[in-house]
Design a protein around this motif. Structure first.
Motif, PDB file in Angstrom:
ATOM      1  N   UNK A  28      38.425 -23.670 -13.559  1.00  0.00           N
ATOM      2  CA  UNK A  28      37.079 -23.289 -14.693  1.00  0.00           C
ATOM      3  C   UNK A  28      36.292 -24.051 -13.537  1.00  0.00           C
ATOM      4  N   UNK A  29      36.341 -25.302 -13.098  1.00  0.00           N
ATOM      5  CA  UNK A  29      35.692 -26.827 -12.956  1.00  0.00           C
ATOM      6  C   UNK A  29      35.980 -27.021 -11.141  1.00  0.00           C
ATOM      7  N   UNK A  30      36.692 -26.137 -10.044  1.00  0.00           N
ATOM      8  CA  UNK A  30      36.293 -26.447  -8.112  1.00  0.00           C
ATOM      9  C   UNK A  30      36.368 -25.047  -8.002  1.00  0.00           C
ATOM     10  N   UNK A  31      35.203 -24.837  -7.185  1.00  0.00           N
ATOM     11  CA  UNK A  31      35.670 -23.875  -6.080  1.00  0.00           C
ATOM     12  C   UNK A  31      36.994 -23.392  -4.981  1.00  0.00           C
ATOM     13  N   UNK A  32      37.640 -24.834  -4.708  1.00  0.00           N
ATOM     14  CA  UNK A  32      38.212 -25.208  -3.192  1.00  0.00           C
ATOM     15  C   UNK A  32      39.787 -25.158  -3.199  1.00  0.00           C
ATOM     16  N   UNK A  33      40.316 -24.731  -4.876  1.00  0.00           N
ATOM     17  CA  UNK A  33      41.218 -24.680  -5.190  1.00  0.00           C
ATOM     18  C   UNK A  33      42.391 -23.528  -5.444  1.00  0.00           C
ATOM     19  N   UNK A  34      41.441 -22.406  -5.056  1.00  0.00           N
ATOM     20  CA  UNK A  34      42.062 -21.140  -4.787  1.00  0.00           C
ATOM     21  C   UNK A  34      40.956 -20.198  -5.580  1.00  0.00           C
ATOM     22  N   UNK A  35      40.512 -19.634  -6.111  1.00  0.00           N
ATOM     23  CA  UNK A  35      40.175 -18.214  -6.876  1.00  0.00           C
ATOM     24  C   UNK A  35      38.895 -19.133  -7.998  1.00  0.00           C
ATOM     25  N   UNK A  36      38.129 -19.101  -9.131  1.00  0.00           N
ATOM     26  CA  UNK A  36      37.879 -19.607  -9.529  1.00  0.00           C
ATOM     27  C   UNK A  36      37.557 -18.196 -10.507  1.00  0.00           C
ATOM     28  N   UNK A  37      36.987 -18.536 -12.480  1.00  0.00           N
ATOM     29  CA  UNK A  37      37.750 -17.465 -13.209  1.00  0.00           C
ATOM     30  C   UNK A  37      36.385 -16.148 -12.729  1.00  0.00           C
ATOM     31  N   UNK A  38      35.365 -16.555 -12.554  1.00  0.00           N
ATOM     32  CA  UNK A  38      34.259 -15.849 -12.133  1.00  0.00           C
ATOM     33  C   UNK A  38      35.365 -14.483 -10.626  1.00  0.00           C
ATOM     34  N   UNK A  39      35.300 -15.510  -9.679  1.00  0.00           N
ATOM     35  CA  UNK A  39      36.525 -14.462  -9.024  1.00  0.00           C
ATOM     36  C   UNK A  39      37.561 -13.571  -9.505  1.00  0.00           C
ATOM     37  N   UNK A  40      38.169 -14.389  -9.756  1.00  0.00           N
ATOM     38  CA  UNK A  40      39.402 -13.651 -10.485  1.00  0.00           C
ATOM     39  C   UNK A  40      39.134 -12.262 -11.644  1.00  0.00           C
ATOM     40  N   UNK A  91      35.949 -10.897 -10.800  1.00  0.00           N
ATOM     41  CA  UNK A  91      35.400 -10.059  -9.928  1.00  0.00           C
ATOM     42  C   UNK A  91      36.688  -8.797  -9.444  1.00  0.00           C
ATOM     43  N   UNK A  92      37.677  -9.608  -8.741  1.00  0.00           N
ATOM     44  CA  UNK A  92      38.694  -9.142  -8.204  1.00  0.00           C
ATOM     45  C   UNK A  92      39.058  -8.375  -9.081  1.00  0.00           C
ATOM     46  N   UNK A  93      39.202  -7.774 -10.391  1.00  0.00           N
ATOM     47  CA  UNK A  93      39.645  -7.936 -11.591  1.00  0.00           C
ATOM     48  C   UNK A  93      39.294  -6.186 -11.246  1.00  0.00           C
ATOM     49  N   UNK A  94      37.792  -6.886 -11.414  1.00  0.00           N
ATOM     50  CA  UNK A  94      37.523  -5.411 -12.178  1.00  0.00           C
ATOM     51  C   UNK A  94      36.746  -4.831 -10.502  1.00  0.00           C
ATOM     52  N   UNK A  95      36.745  -4.949  -9.263  1.00  0.00           N
ATOM     53  CA  UNK A  95      36.059  -3.981  -8.884  1.00  0.00           C
ATOM     54  C   UNK A  95      37.741  -4.704  -7.036  1.00  0.00           C
ATOM     55  N   UNK A  96      37.955  -5.577  -6.892  1.00  0.00           N
ATOM     56  CA  UNK A  96      38.800  -5.501  -5.747  1.00  0.00           C
ATOM     57  C   UNK A  96      40.107  -4.651  -5.633  1.00  0.00           C
ATOM     58  N   UNK A  97      40.022  -3.711  -4.250  1.00  0.00           N
ATOM     59  CA  UNK A  97      41.471  -3.446  -4.086  1.00  0.00           C
ATOM     60  C   UNK A  97      41.981  -4.266  -2.911  1.00  0.00           C
ATOM     61  N   UNK A  98      43.320  -4.242  -3.102  1.00  0.00           N
ATOM     62  CA  UNK A  98      44.551  -5.571  -2.234  1.00  0.00           C
ATOM     63  C   UNK A  98      44.756  -4.316  -1.141  1.00  0.00           C
ATOM     64  N   UNK A  99      44.371  -5.256  -0.232  1.00  0.00           N
ATOM     65  CA  UNK A  99      44.395  -4.959   0.788  1.00  0.00           C
ATOM     66  C   UNK A  99      45.383  -4.793   1.806  1.00  0.00           C
ATOM     67  N   UNK A 100      46.238  -6.367   1.861  1.00  0.00           N
ATOM     68  CA  UNK A 100      47.144  -7.042   2.621  1.00  0.00           C
ATOM     69  C   UNK A 100      47.418  -8.304   1.936  1.00  0.00           C
ATOM     70  N   UNK A 101      48.361  -8.686   2.547  1.00  0.00           N
ATOM     71  CA  UNK A 101      48.966 -10.617   2.274  1.00  0.00           C
ATOM     72  C   UNK A 101      48.563 -11.019   3.707  1.00  0.00           C
ATOM     73  N   UNK A 102      48.541 -12.264   3.984  1.00  0.00           N
ATOM     74  CA  UNK A 102      49.254 -13.055   5.616  1.00  0.00           C
ATOM     75  C   UNK A 102      50.206 -13.932   4.837  1.00  0.00           C
TER      76      UNK A 102
END
Length: 131
Positions: free
Chosen positions: A7-19, A21-32
């Motif tokens: 909720x309060x930080x963006x530098x420790x992984x994804x935020x609620x908004x990014x989570x 957006x990713x759930x709604x629109x994202x298609x997983x491509x891969x992992x490094x």
């Protein structure tokens, strides 16, 4: 605790908004190898497919390997997950940014480095009354 960080930080992984957006629109491509996960979905203002990364831990853009960097910036349409990408011999592995830490680069003569700065042609000797 993790939900508060989202909720309060963006530098420790994804935020609620990014989570969301990713759930709604994202298609997983891969992992490094570092555990960063890459997604794509939707279109940007230029009509290209949007691409983004969810960092495994601290958000450090320099942690993206060369193959994924090229894919993220639309230099290639084929992701490293879809091909057998091998870094060139001149491409170095990731090193964390050491700025502000004990691993920071300190050139010879720096105030923070040990030793004395080498003399250069631009140096001058200040005048003193006894010289």
């Amino acid at each position: 605790m993790k939900s508060l960080l989202q909720i309060f930080t963006w530098w420790n992984g994804q935020t609620i908004g990014t989570r969301f957006h990713t759930w709604r629109f994202g298609k997983r491509v891969g992992e490094d190898a570092a555990g960063n996960v890459y997604y794509q979905g939707g279109k940007d203002s230029e009509g290209r497919t949007r691409r983004w990364v969810i960092y495994n831990g601290y958000a450090d853009a320099s942690a993206i390997p060369p193959g994924w960097h090229g894919w993220m910036h639309h230099r290639t349409d084929v992701s490293p997950a879809d091909e057998s990408y091998k870094p060139r011999e001149w491409q170095k592995p990731h090193q964390p940014n050491g700025t502000g830490s004990a691993q920071a680069y300190r050139p010879p003569g720096s105030i923070n480095a040990t030793g004395e700065r080498p003399r250069v042609t631009g140096d001058y000797d200040a005048w003193t009354p006894r010289s």
